[in-house]
Design an enzyme around this catalytic site. Sequence first.
Site, PDB file in Angstrom:
ATOM      1  N   ARG A   1       0.786  -1.235   0.000  1.00 42.18           N
ATOM      2  CA  ARG A   1       0.000   0.000   0.000  1.00 42.18           C
ATOM      3  C   ARG A   1       0.818   1.285   0.000  1.00 42.18           C
ATOM      4  O   ARG A   1       0.243   2.373   0.038  1.00 42.18           O
ATOM      5  CB  ARG A   1      -0.998   0.046   1.175  1.00 42.18           C
ATOM      6  N   ASP A   2       2.146   1.212  -0.032  1.00 39.94           N
ATOM      7  CA  ASP A   2       2.946   2.441  -0.100  1.00 39.94           C
ATOM      8  C   ASP A   2       4.223   2.192  -0.920  1.00 39.94           C
ATOM      9  O   ASP A   2       5.304   2.603  -0.534  1.00 39.94           O
ATOM     10  CB  ASP A   2       3.291   2.934   1.310  1.00 39.94           C
ATOM     11  N   LEU A   3       4.061   1.505  -2.048  1.00 36.45           N
ATOM     12  CA  LEU A   3       5.212   1.251  -2.910  1.00 36.45           C
ATOM     13  C   LEU A   3       5.617   2.540  -3.614  1.00 36.45           C
ATOM     14  O   LEU A   3       4.774   3.229  -4.188  1.00 36.45           O
ATOM     15  CB  LEU A   3       4.874   0.180  -3.952  1.00 36.45           C
TER      16      LEU A   3
END
Length: 191
Positions: free
Chosen positions: A52-54
């Site tokens: 969710r935060d690549l």
Amino acid sequence: LNVRHVFLVMEYIDGITLRLAIQSKSITTKEETFRNILSGIKALHGSKILHRDLKPENIMVLSNGDIKILDYGLSKMLDYTSITSTGNILGTFAYMSPEQITDSKHIDARSDLYSLGMIFYEMLTSRRPFSALLVPEFIDKIKNETPTPPRKWDRTISNHHENIVLKLLEKEPYKRFSTIDELINEFNNVS
């Protein structure tokens, strides 16, 4: 005197962030680096974890070319409820999928695949597919604007890689690759 000391031990990683590697143009083989990133995401998704935060700042490129994916602070287990309230935006918006911007609670693995499209686009072109001065404008572009094809910026990019990027950056999740395995198979299927 009873004194307690609390400390955190973390692995030392000898490398640079993908962001610095892109800026310094120090990635010798973009394809191999991206293949290693895909392998890391496959391990996550295989464990039923969404990152969710690549983004390039959360990927380390080691001196031997291997990668490490960092910062699992926003990760969530697939098929489990989350403490995220519907409507909250979590993550770095520049790499978020349109559906994550709208509702970060009800996303699936295809949201991470969208982020991989943003990352691969940047690896290939040294620029993001969207640019804006203000956050609301940037979010609007992610949700509504078709990205400029990467080959416009660099004609040496293969049609194969451009097609992969553009499929990953589809606005509707069902138009993207369904799974990381499907993406890996297509990435490795060079005609």
